[in-house]
Design an enzyme around this catalytic site. Structure first.
Site, short mmCIF file in Angstrom:
data_model
loop_
_atom_site.label_atom_id
_atom_site.label_comp_id
_atom_site.label_asym_id
_atom_site.label_seq_id
_atom_site.Cartn_x
_atom_site.Cartn_y
_atom_site.Cartn_z
N HIS A 187 34.76 38.78 -20.29
CA HIS A 187 35.15 37.80 -19.49
C HIS A 187 37.04 37.28 -18.89
O HIS A 187 37.09 36.77 -18.09
CB HIS A 187 34.46 36.22 -19.48
CG HIS A 187 32.85 36.28 -18.94
ND1 HIS A 187 32.59 36.89 -17.64
CD2 HIS A 187 31.50 36.24 -20.05
CE1 HIS A 187 30.96 37.53 -17.99
NE2 HIS A 187 30.94 36.53 -19.10
N TYR A 196 36.56 29.66 -18.56
CA TYR A 196 36.41 30.41 -19.91
C TYR A 196 37.31 31.34 -20.29
O TYR A 196 37.52 31.82 -21.30
CB TYR A 196 34.82 30.24 -19.35
CG TYR A 196 34.51 31.10 -21.02
CD1 TYR A 196 34.67 30.48 -22.34
CD2 TYR A 196 33.99 32.27 -20.62
CE1 TYR A 196 34.20 31.29 -22.98
CE2 TYR A 196 33.64 33.18 -21.55
CZ TYR A 196 33.29 32.67 -22.90
OH TYR A 196 33.10 34.01 -23.80
C1 15L Z 1 29.83 36.12 -22.86
O1 15L Z 1 31.48 35.70 -23.50
C2 15L Z 1 29.43 34.56 -23.65
O2 15L Z 1 29.87 34.27 -24.83
C3 15L Z 1 27.83 34.91 -23.52
O3 15L Z 1 27.43 33.55 -23.67
C4 15L Z 1 27.17 35.85 -22.62
O4 15L Z 1 27.41 34.93 -21.15
C5 15L Z 1 27.67 37.03 -22.17
O5 15L Z 1 29.89 36.52 -22.45
C6 15L Z 1 28.33 37.92 -21.63
O6 15L Z 1 29.50 38.06 -20.28
O7 15L Z 1 26.73 38.13 -20.88
#
Ligand code: 15L
Length: 270
Positions: free
Chosen positions: A111, A134
């Site tokens: 992300h 995030y």
């Molecule tokens: C992440 O960074 C999260 O920690 C995980 O829970 C998922 O949401 C993952 O990305 C994702 O993009 O599938």
């Protein structure tokens, strides 16, 4: 590495790592803000809040390497991201410096670059394009890691974790999935590789549909064993049950991109 500290020991990845990393180093200290319910009797656990610098400084005493999984793992309010992922991450790196820790492996995330379109293949040298508060916190952690590596000589590995799971569960995850053994392999490169100074790796298994060029990880000997395409049929069946998401389906970050989205731009132009 004699003593390794792992933060976020009670989370999804930490829980699996407590089995996969067990015995890999002479002394592993597991830490989290809450005690894991399934802690094995021989495992050394120290409860700590990474939002408190003094607590983190104490936690890092005598530690050689850190795997930093702690903090918020999905989108949250700014207040929560600020405390756990911005202040907490700073506390971790600063406490590592003060205690002369040699290495930090930082759990970054896909992300940090979620606003790249899926049709574009990116390497780790492209500018960040976070898709959430995030994601911004993960880009911050990568930048902080670079500062402590280049200014203070800490050896830092940032792993932009895709989706950590036993199998890829939908179409997007076929491109970004990482199996537990492959993430463990990347973490061990970060803790042990002699030539490493500061690197960003994509945390992905052997995914034929990947949007990422993981050349940096391969250069350090990463050989993923998980093959996403082995699960393609079940992932595509599951995909059919999901509601359409024109913005999330365009970008790599998926629903993290469409959440709170009110841009007037045509996504296909980016
Ligand atoms: C992440 O960074 C999260 O920690 C995980 O829970 C998922 O949401 C993952 O990305 C994702 O993009 O599938």
């Amino acid at each position: 590495m004699q003593t390794v500290l792992v933060t976020g020991a009670a989370g999804g990845i930490g829980t699996r790592l407590r089995k996969l990393l067990d015995g890999a180093y002479p002394n592993i200290v597991w830490s989290d803000i809450r005690r894991p319910s399934d802690l094995a009797g021989h495992q050394n656990f120290v409860q700590a809040d990474i939002g408190e610098l003094a607590a983190v400084e104490k936690l890092c005493a005598g530690v050689d390497g850190i795997v930093h999984l702690g903090g918020e793992s999905v989108e949250q309010s700014w207040e929560r991201i600020l405390r756990a992922n911005i202040v907490g991450c700073y506390n971790l790196f600063e406490a590592a410096r003060r205690n002369k820790v040699q290495r930090v492996v930082f759990a970054s995330s896909n992300h940090a670059v979620g606003f790249y379109p899926r049709q574009r293949k990116i390497g780790t040298g492209e500018p960040v394009r976070p898709d959430s508060r995030y994601g911004v916190s993960k880009a911050f952690g990568e930048a902080l890691g670079a500062l402590y590596a280049h200014k203070h000589g800490l050896r830092v590995t940032c792993i932009r974790i895709g989706n950590f799971a036993d199998t890829p569960v939908d179409e997007r995850r076929l491109a970004i999935w990482i199996g537990p053994e492959d993430l463990t392999q990347l973490i061990r490169i970060g803790l042990d590789h002699p030539d490493l100074r500061y690197e960003i790796f994509f945390g992905a298994s052997n995914n034929a549909r990947a949007w990422w060029d993981n050349e940096a990880a391969f250069r350090y000997g990463y050989r993923p064993t998980g093959v996403a395409e082995n699960f393609a049929a079940q992932a595509m069946t599951a995909q059919k049950t999901l509601p359409p998401d024109p913005i999330g389906d365009w970008y790599q970050g998926g629903p993290f991109c469409s959440d709170e989205y009110d841009s007037g731009f045509d996504p296909s132009a980016t």
